[in-house]
Motif scaffolding. Structure first.
Motif, PDB file in Angstrom:
ATOM      1  N   MET A 189     -11.772  14.571 -13.516  1.00  0.00           N
ATOM      2  CA  MET A 189     -10.929  13.444 -13.180  1.00  0.00           C
ATOM      3  C   MET A 189     -10.962  13.265 -11.644  1.00  0.00           C
ATOM      4  SD  MET A 189      -7.692  13.879 -15.966  1.00  0.00           S
ATOM      5  CE  MET A 189      -6.977  12.316 -15.730  1.00  0.00           C
ATOM      6  N   HIS A 190     -11.971  13.709 -10.944  1.00  0.00           N
ATOM      7  CA  HIS A 190     -12.289  13.117  -9.510  1.00  0.00           C
ATOM      8  C   HIS A 190     -12.909  12.176  -9.691  1.00  0.00           C
ATOM      9  CE1 HIS A 190     -12.532  14.656  -5.519  1.00  0.00           C
ATOM     10  NE2 HIS A 190     -13.863  14.080  -5.545  1.00  0.00           N
ATOM     11  N   VAL A 191     -12.705  11.305  -8.468  1.00  0.00           N
ATOM     12  CA  VAL A 191     -13.540  10.001  -8.235  1.00  0.00           C
ATOM     13  C   VAL A 191     -13.560   9.960  -6.672  1.00  0.00           C
ATOM     14  CG1 VAL A 191     -11.517   8.379  -8.257  1.00  0.00           C
ATOM     15  CG2 VAL A 191     -13.810   7.607  -8.758  1.00  0.00           C
ATOM     16  N   GLU A 192     -14.897   9.450  -6.169  1.00  0.00           N
ATOM     17  CA  GLU A 192     -15.089   9.171  -4.948  1.00  0.00           C
ATOM     18  C   GLU A 192     -15.845   7.717  -4.671  1.00  0.00           C
ATOM     19  OE1 GLU A 192     -17.658  12.128  -2.983  1.00  0.00           O
ATOM     20  OE2 GLU A 192     -16.231  13.900  -3.452  1.00  0.00           O
ATOM     21  N   LEU A 193     -15.222   6.977  -4.104  1.00  0.00           N
ATOM     22  CA  LEU A 193     -15.598   5.527  -4.132  1.00  0.00           C
ATOM     23  C   LEU A 193     -15.943   5.513  -2.393  1.00  0.00           C
ATOM     24  CD1 LEU A 193     -12.435   3.610  -5.937  1.00  0.00           C
ATOM     25  CD2 LEU A 193     -14.864   4.629  -6.549  1.00  0.00           C
ATOM     26  N   PRO A 194     -17.276   5.047  -2.237  1.00  0.00           N
ATOM     27  CA  PRO A 194     -17.941   4.785  -0.910  1.00  0.00           C
ATOM     28  C   PRO A 194     -17.075   3.671  -0.154  1.00  0.00           C
ATOM     29  CG  PRO A 194     -19.477   4.199  -2.518  1.00  0.00           C
ATOM     30  CD  PRO A 194     -18.371   4.721  -3.358  1.00  0.00           C
ATOM     31  N   ALA A 195     -17.118   3.697   0.981  1.00  0.00           N
ATOM     32  CA  ALA A 195     -16.663   2.550   1.714  1.00  0.00           C
ATOM     33  C   ALA A 195     -17.212   1.094   1.460  1.00  0.00           C
ATOM     34  CB  ALA A 195     -16.668   2.686   3.301  1.00  0.00           C
ATOM     35  N   GLY A 196     -18.558   1.169   1.314  1.00  0.00           N
ATOM     36  CA  GLY A 196     -19.100   0.041   0.831  1.00  0.00           C
ATOM     37  C   GLY A 196     -18.559  -0.783  -0.442  1.00  0.00           C
ATOM     38  N   LEU A 197     -18.305  -0.066  -1.226  1.00  0.00           N
ATOM     39  CA  LEU A 197     -17.627  -0.225  -2.623  1.00  0.00           C
ATOM     40  C   LEU A 197     -16.356  -0.958  -2.508  1.00  0.00           C
ATOM     41  CD1 LEU A 197     -18.064   1.241  -6.207  1.00  0.00           C
ATOM     42  CD2 LEU A 197     -15.774   0.429  -5.285  1.00  0.00           C
ATOM     43  N   LEU A 198     -15.460  -0.157  -1.598  1.00  0.00           N
ATOM     44  CA  LEU A 198     -14.072  -0.836  -1.469  1.00  0.00           C
ATOM     45  C   LEU A 198     -14.233  -1.993  -0.585  1.00  0.00           C
ATOM     46  CD1 LEU A 198     -12.480   2.568  -0.109  1.00  0.00           C
ATOM     47  CD2 LEU A 198     -12.236   1.527  -2.427  1.00  0.00           C
ATOM     48  N   ARG A 199     -15.144  -2.200   0.525  1.00  0.00           N
ATOM     49  CA  ARG A 199     -15.223  -3.603   0.999  1.00  0.00           C
ATOM     50  C   ARG A 199     -15.676  -4.739   0.042  1.00  0.00           C
ATOM     51  NH1 ARG A 199     -17.588  -0.061   5.057  1.00  0.00           N
ATOM     52  NH2 ARG A 199     -19.770  -0.739   4.305  1.00  0.00           N
ATOM     53  N   GLY A 200     -16.695  -4.229  -0.894  1.00  0.00           N
ATOM     54  CA  GLY A 200     -16.776  -5.233  -1.959  1.00  0.00           C
ATOM     55  C   GLY A 200     -15.884  -5.752  -2.802  1.00  0.00           C
ATOM     56  N   LEU A 201     -14.692  -4.985  -2.926  1.00  0.00           N
ATOM     57  CA  LEU A 201     -13.692  -5.229  -3.762  1.00  0.00           C
ATOM     58  C   LEU A 201     -12.693  -6.100  -3.063  1.00  0.00           C
ATOM     59  CD1 LEU A 201     -12.736  -1.873  -5.411  1.00  0.00           C
ATOM     60  CD2 LEU A 201     -13.645  -3.789  -6.467  1.00  0.00           C
ATOM     61  N   ARG A 202     -12.863  -6.069  -1.548  1.00  0.00           N
ATOM     62  CA  ARG A 202     -11.944  -6.925  -0.886  1.00  0.00           C
ATOM     63  C   ARG A 202     -10.584  -6.766  -0.908  1.00  0.00           C
ATOM     64  NH1 ARG A 202     -15.060 -12.951  -0.215  1.00  0.00           N
ATOM     65  NH2 ARG A 202     -17.143 -12.036   0.337  1.00  0.00           N
ATOM     66  N   ILE A 203     -10.279  -5.431  -1.030  1.00  0.00           N
ATOM     67  CA  ILE A 203      -8.971  -4.975  -0.912  1.00  0.00           C
ATOM     68  C   ILE A 203      -8.441  -4.096   0.079  1.00  0.00           C
ATOM     69  CG2 ILE A 203      -8.908  -4.948  -3.726  1.00  0.00           C
ATOM     70  CD1 ILE A 203      -9.294  -2.169  -3.469  1.00  0.00           C
ATOM     71  N   ASP A 204      -7.034  -4.065   0.375  1.00  0.00           N
ATOM     72  CA  ASP A 204      -6.420  -3.106   1.481  1.00  0.00           C
ATOM     73  C   ASP A 204      -6.371  -1.771   0.734  1.00  0.00           C
ATOM     74  OD1 ASP A 204      -4.799  -1.494   2.869  1.00  0.00           O
ATOM     75  OD2 ASP A 204      -3.558  -3.325   3.589  1.00  0.00           O
ATOM     76  N   ALA A 205      -7.449  -0.952   1.025  1.00  0.00           N
ATOM     77  CA  ALA A 205      -7.628   0.354   0.255  1.00  0.00           C
ATOM     78  C   ALA A 205      -6.316   1.339   0.512  1.00  0.00           C
ATOM     79  CB  ALA A 205      -8.898   0.995   0.739  1.00  0.00           C
ATOM     80  N   GLY A 206      -5.899   1.218   1.744  1.00  0.00           N
ATOM     81  CA  GLY A 206      -4.874   2.013   1.977  1.00  0.00           C
ATOM     82  C   GLY A 206      -3.464   1.727   0.934  1.00  0.00           C
ATOM     83  N   GLU A 207      -3.263   0.320   1.084  1.00  0.00           N
ATOM     84  CA  GLU A 207      -2.000  -0.067   0.297  1.00  0.00           C
ATOM     85  C   GLU A 207      -2.185   0.090  -1.172  1.00  0.00           C
ATOM     86  OE1 GLU A 207       1.411  -1.516  -0.599  1.00  0.00           O
ATOM     87  OE2 GLU A 207       0.878  -1.206   1.376  1.00  0.00           O
ATOM     88  N   GLY A 235     -10.920   6.009   4.456  1.00  0.00           N
ATOM     89  CA  GLY A 235     -11.411   5.977   5.856  1.00  0.00           C
ATOM     90  C   GLY A 235     -12.737   5.479   5.840  1.00  0.00           C
ATOM     91  N   ALA A 236     -13.560   5.855   6.957  1.00  0.00           N
ATOM     92  CA  ALA A 236     -14.879   5.330   7.263  1.00  0.00           C
ATOM     93  C   ALA A 236     -15.751   5.554   6.202  1.00  0.00           C
ATOM     94  CB  ALA A 236     -15.152   5.737   8.528  1.00  0.00           C
ATOM     95  N   TYR A 237     -15.701   6.613   5.481  1.00  0.00           N
ATOM     96  CA  TYR A 237     -16.350   7.069   4.353  1.00  0.00           C
ATOM     97  C   TYR A 237     -15.920   6.682   2.938  1.00  0.00           C
ATOM     98  CZ  TYR A 237     -18.535   9.316   8.383  1.00  0.00           C
ATOM     99  OH  TYR A 237     -19.237   9.761   9.720  1.00  0.00           O
ATOM    100  N   GLY A 238     -15.010   5.905   2.771  1.00  0.00           N
ATOM    101  CA  GLY A 238     -14.380   5.673   1.724  1.00  0.00           C
ATOM    102  C   GLY A 238     -13.103   6.652   1.127  1.00  0.00           C
ATOM    103  N   VAL A 239     -12.987   6.688   0.043  1.00  0.00           N
ATOM    104  CA  VAL A 239     -11.845   7.428  -0.509  1.00  0.00           C
ATOM    105  C   VAL A 239     -12.032   8.407  -1.837  1.00  0.00           C
ATOM    106  CG1 VAL A 239     -10.915   5.583  -2.335  1.00  0.00           C
ATOM    107  CG2 VAL A 239      -9.350   7.026  -1.271  1.00  0.00           C
ATOM    108  N   ALA A 240     -11.577   9.574  -1.867  1.00  0.00           N
ATOM    109  CA  ALA A 240     -11.655  10.408  -2.863  1.00  0.00           C
ATOM    110  C   ALA A 240     -10.156  10.568  -3.387  1.00  0.00           C
ATOM    111  CB  ALA A 240     -11.990  11.795  -2.323  1.00  0.00           C
ATOM    112  N   ALA A 241     -10.183  10.861  -4.681  1.00  0.00           N
ATOM    113  CA  ALA A 241      -8.826  10.701  -5.373  1.00  0.00           C
ATOM    114  C   ALA A 241      -8.963  11.808  -6.567  1.00  0.00           C
ATOM    115  CB  ALA A 241      -8.387   9.674  -5.808  1.00  0.00           C
ATOM    116  N   GLU A 242      -7.852  12.109  -7.074  1.00  0.00           N
ATOM    117  CA  GLU A 242      -7.786  12.914  -8.434  1.00  0.00           C
ATOM    118  C   GLU A 242      -6.752  12.034  -9.381  1.00  0.00           C
ATOM    119  OE1 GLU A 242      -9.388  15.686  -9.242  1.00  0.00           O
ATOM    120  OE2 GLU A 242     -10.027  16.265  -7.172  1.00  0.00           O
ATOM    121  N   LEU A 243      -7.587  11.631 -10.456  1.00  0.00           N
ATOM    122  CA  LEU A 243      -6.510  10.875 -11.364  1.00  0.00           C
ATOM    123  C   LEU A 243      -5.711  11.829 -12.458  1.00  0.00           C
ATOM    124  CD1 LEU A 243      -9.208   8.538 -12.778  1.00  0.00           C
ATOM    125  CD2 LEU A 243      -7.994   8.363 -10.504  1.00  0.00           C
TER     126      LEU A 243
END
Length: 262
Positions: A111-129, A147-155
């Motif tokens: 249940m760990h996921v890492e989303l790179p920064a490029g993918l987050l930019r492609g979603l056109r969202i405010d990743a922090g919010e 951050g600059a390298y994306g986001v890592a999270a545990e679901l």
């Protein structure tokens, strides 16, 4: 020929399109190896193979196409959108739902996921919010970033472990969702339009582009309200995603047809 050599060649072939990050992922890769060996031209008896009968050279070898397990991309995405409608509070934004969709489809067996920064930019969202929204809903915990390298999270919802274990198939569905439902006009790719576009595509016939669904279900799965629902479908029509749509006066179901090429 040593048995190790063709086995190494098989794993090398698998490595071209699989991205195993854990030992459990490699176990899934091993199951893919069985399918790979079944697809090879003779000889497939590795113990009796000789130097005179090796695997075909790279220039002549056809790249193995992985056979998907379980439902296709449309069904997977539709199922996750329905799951998120039940798992997330009704006031969670379309931006956060788009992020949650990618997280649910790309998570690993822990249940760990890492989303790179490029993918987050492609979603056109405010990743922090959006991450804050999903943390507030107790659906995930951010481990690192955004951050600059994306986001890592545990679901946090163990229900997600009931998904098909074939991560490559789930990642393919996540990629399909990224490519699908975007308005054709530049500057119109906001989540409030993109998420309903993904929903309509996931519930459409892949050949005719036609689909139907309950109005209330579309509103719930896309995190819309009544006025937002009508506005979203009207704008999706104006921006080239939907060719036409109507609400059946008897059943209240929404019928639509996607624009050609969608």
């Amino acid at each position: 020929m040593r048995p190790l050599e063709p086995l190494t060649s098989c794993f090398f072939e698998l490595a071209k399109y699989l991205d195993a990050g854990t030992l459990q992922d490699y176990a899934y890769d091993l199951m893919d190896l069985v399918s790979f060996l079944e697809a090879l031209d003779p000889p497939t008896d590795l113990l009796s193979a000789t130097e005179a009968a090796p695997l075909r050279p790279p220039s002549a070898r056809l790249r193995h196409t992985r056979r998907p397990r379980g439902p296709g991309e449309r069904v997977r995405v539709g199922e996750i959108l329905s799951y998120l409608a039940a798992a997330l509070p009704a006031d969670v934004s379309a931006e956060a739902r788009l992020l949650a969709l990618q997280c649910a489809l790309r998570m690993n067996a822990y249940m760990h996921v890492e989303l790179p920064a490029g993918l987050l930019r492609g979603l056109r969202i405010d990743a922090g919010e959006t991450c804050y929204e999903l943390e507030r809903a107790r659906w995930l915990n951010v481990v690192n970033g955004p951050g600059a390298y994306g986001v890592a999270a545990e679901l946090r919802d163990a229900t997600l472990l009931a998904q098909s274990p074939a991560r490559p198939d789930r990642r393919r569905a996540a990629d399909w969702a990224l490519r699908t439902g975007r308005p054709t006009r530049t500057g119109e790719t906001e989540p409030q339009l993109w998420l309903p576009g993904v929903y309509l595509a996931a519930h459409s016939d892949p050949f005719s582009g036609e689909g139907q669904s309950e109005c209330d279900r579309i509103i719930r799965d896309c995190g819309l309200h009544d006025q937002g629902f009508y506005g979203a479908l009207t704008r999706l029509t104006a921006t080239g995603v939907v060719e036409e749509w109507r609400i059946c006066p008897d059943s209240g179901d929404v019928h639509w047809r996607l624009a050609p090429g969608r």
